[in-house]
Scaffold this motif. Structure first.
Motif, short mmCIF file in Angstrom:
data_model
loop_
_atom_site.label_atom_id
_atom_site.label_comp_id
_atom_site.label_asym_id
_atom_site.label_seq_id
_atom_site.Cartn_x
_atom_site.Cartn_y
_atom_site.Cartn_z
N LEU A 179 14.05 20.59 63.69
CA LEU A 179 14.75 19.76 62.71
C LEU A 179 15.90 20.53 62.04
O LEU A 179 16.91 19.93 61.67
CB LEU A 179 13.78 19.21 61.66
N LEU A 180 15.75 21.83 61.90
CA LEU A 180 16.87 22.62 61.36
C LEU A 180 18.06 22.56 62.31
O LEU A 180 19.21 22.42 61.87
CB LEU A 180 16.45 24.08 61.14
N ALA A 181 17.79 22.64 63.61
CA ALA A 181 18.87 22.53 64.59
C ALA A 181 19.49 21.13 64.54
O ALA A 181 20.71 20.97 64.64
CB ALA A 181 18.33 22.83 65.99
N THR A 182 18.64 20.12 64.34
CA THR A 182 19.15 18.74 64.25
C THR A 182 20.07 18.57 63.06
O THR A 182 21.17 18.02 63.20
CB THR A 182 17.97 17.74 64.12
N ILE A 183 19.65 19.04 61.89
CA ILE A 183 20.52 18.82 60.72
C ILE A 183 21.77 19.70 60.78
O ILE A 183 22.80 19.33 60.24
CB ILE A 183 19.79 18.99 59.36
N GLU A 184 21.66 20.84 61.46
CA GLU A 184 22.87 21.66 61.63
C GLU A 184 23.92 20.86 62.40
O GLU A 184 25.10 20.86 62.06
CB GLU A 184 22.51 22.95 62.37
N GLU A 185 23.47 20.14 63.43
CA GLU A 185 24.37 19.31 64.22
C GLU A 185 24.88 18.14 63.39
O GLU A 185 26.07 17.84 63.38
CB GLU A 185 23.61 18.81 65.46
N LEU A 186 23.96 17.47 62.68
CA LEU A 186 24.36 16.29 61.89
C LEU A 186 25.32 16.68 60.76
O LEU A 186 26.16 15.87 60.36
CB LEU A 186 23.12 15.59 61.31
N ASN A 187 25.17 17.90 60.24
CA ASN A 187 26.04 18.36 59.15
C ASN A 187 27.36 18.94 59.66
O ASN A 187 28.23 19.29 58.87
CB ASN A 187 25.32 19.42 58.31
N ASP A 188 27.50 19.06 60.98
CA ASP A 188 28.71 19.64 61.56
C ASP A 188 29.76 18.54 61.76
O ASP A 188 29.54 17.59 62.49
CB ASP A 188 28.33 20.27 62.92
N PRO A 189 30.92 18.69 61.11
CA PRO A 189 31.95 17.64 61.21
C PRO A 189 32.35 17.33 62.65
O PRO A 189 32.76 16.21 62.95
CB PRO A 189 33.15 18.22 60.44
N ARG A 190 32.23 18.31 63.56
CA ARG A 190 32.61 18.04 64.95
C ARG A 190 31.69 17.02 65.60
O ARG A 190 32.08 16.32 66.54
CB ARG A 190 32.55 19.34 65.78
#
Lengths: 206, 206
Positions: free
Chosen positions: B96-107
């Motif tokens: 889930l940390l990897a998921t939110i890192e992606e979701l929080n990434d503007p790209r």
């Protein structure tokens, strides 16, 4: 504060035009969807001048938002309240059954998808939604859980915000992503799983 | 099955054009958003003929979908697998940390919002998403939970589909509806609440 006030008749006419605009917006959302909704179309359906609409609302997203606000206003008088019979499981079931009945109703499905996806793309609309539409509803949900917590039915250290998301999040997500049917059986399983948790539970003593 | 095969050189050129098209679509999604994305724009950016794109994909939604599929293909070789160290809480936290890192990434945020909202409005795309993109991922999530269940860490009668929605649904919903920040602390609270459930738990014996 306004320094100039409309006469009572003008105020009544304004209110009638406002309601006609919002009703037209909601009806057209069902018929043509958000992408094809236009201020021109709303004005024509409502019998209201286009300029009048632009004077009151900055965008079609803002009109749609107020149309939902009108809907939630007319449904009940004061702020929303969840049923509280003392039986949490029964109360949550009743509320979620009403929710999926609405989500499964073609009259609401399309407009609600339009609102949800506009929110996904528009942070300002999302903030307005969180404050004016979803906020009072979330307060009511938290309040119902707090009352169960005070009755010893929920864990003392429960995070009520997360608990609300735990019950409503999966249902909303399943609806929006079309990842499965919203049935009474599904509601039962969501409520049971949220209340019991994923870990094994020792059988209750006594 | 095709009865006519392209020569090896033509097949390589086709594959290069396909990848250029999908990469251009993903890049443009970040830059201009879904509403302003056009087949013309993708063709120009990719250096591929518009007619070539129309021959391979029926709509811009289909191009975007395949762009995501390419992304998930290049990230890993075979079907997705969740980490399994035996510590369910740690493994879910890492994922889930990897998921939110992606979701929080503007790209990624903008393209993923585009995909999610297209799915909300397009049942056919939703079905393709469920089968080809989300399906393999959900299998991996269920598989990780099943392994924990077999180790006695999760309830025997747990509904694994609902359990998956209980962990990922709130996070996705919070992201899409912009209803709160996606932080490591939030992830902890979701996992703890999902595993323990809302009801009080007697302290574990032993």
């Amino acid at each position: 504060m306004t320094t100039r006030r409309a006469s009572p008749n003008a105020a009544r006419r304004n209110e009638a035009s406002r309601r006609a605009t919002l009703t037209a917006a909601f009806d057209l959302l069902q018929e043509v969807g958000y992408a094809k909704l236009s201020i021109e179309g709303i004005a024509a359906r409502a019998g209201v001048g286009k300029q009048t609409i632009y004077r009151w609302w900055p965008s079609k997203g803002a009109v749609v938002f107020d149309a939902f606000l009108l809907l939630s206003e007319s449904a009940e008088g004061g702020p929303p309240v969840l049923p509280d019979t003392g039986d949490l499981e029964a109360d949550l079931t009743a509320v979620l059954l009403a929710t999926i009945e609405e989500l499964n109703d073609p009259r609401y499905d399309q407009p609600m998808r339009a609102l949800a996806t506009e929110i996904a793309h528009d942070p300002e609309l999302a903030a307005a939604y969180a404050e004016r539409l979803d906020g009072p509803l979330k307060d009511a949900k938290r309040q119902r859980l707090r009352s169960a917590q005070q009755a010893g039915q929920l864990a003392d250290d429960l995070d009520l915000d997360v608990a609300v998301e735990m019950i409503w999040g999966p249902v909303l997500n399943r609806w929006l992503q079309r990842s499965g049917p919203l049935t009474a059986d599904y509601i039962d399983r969501v409520i049971t799983t949220a209340l019991n948790g994923l870990r094994p539970r020792p059988p209750a003593a006594g």
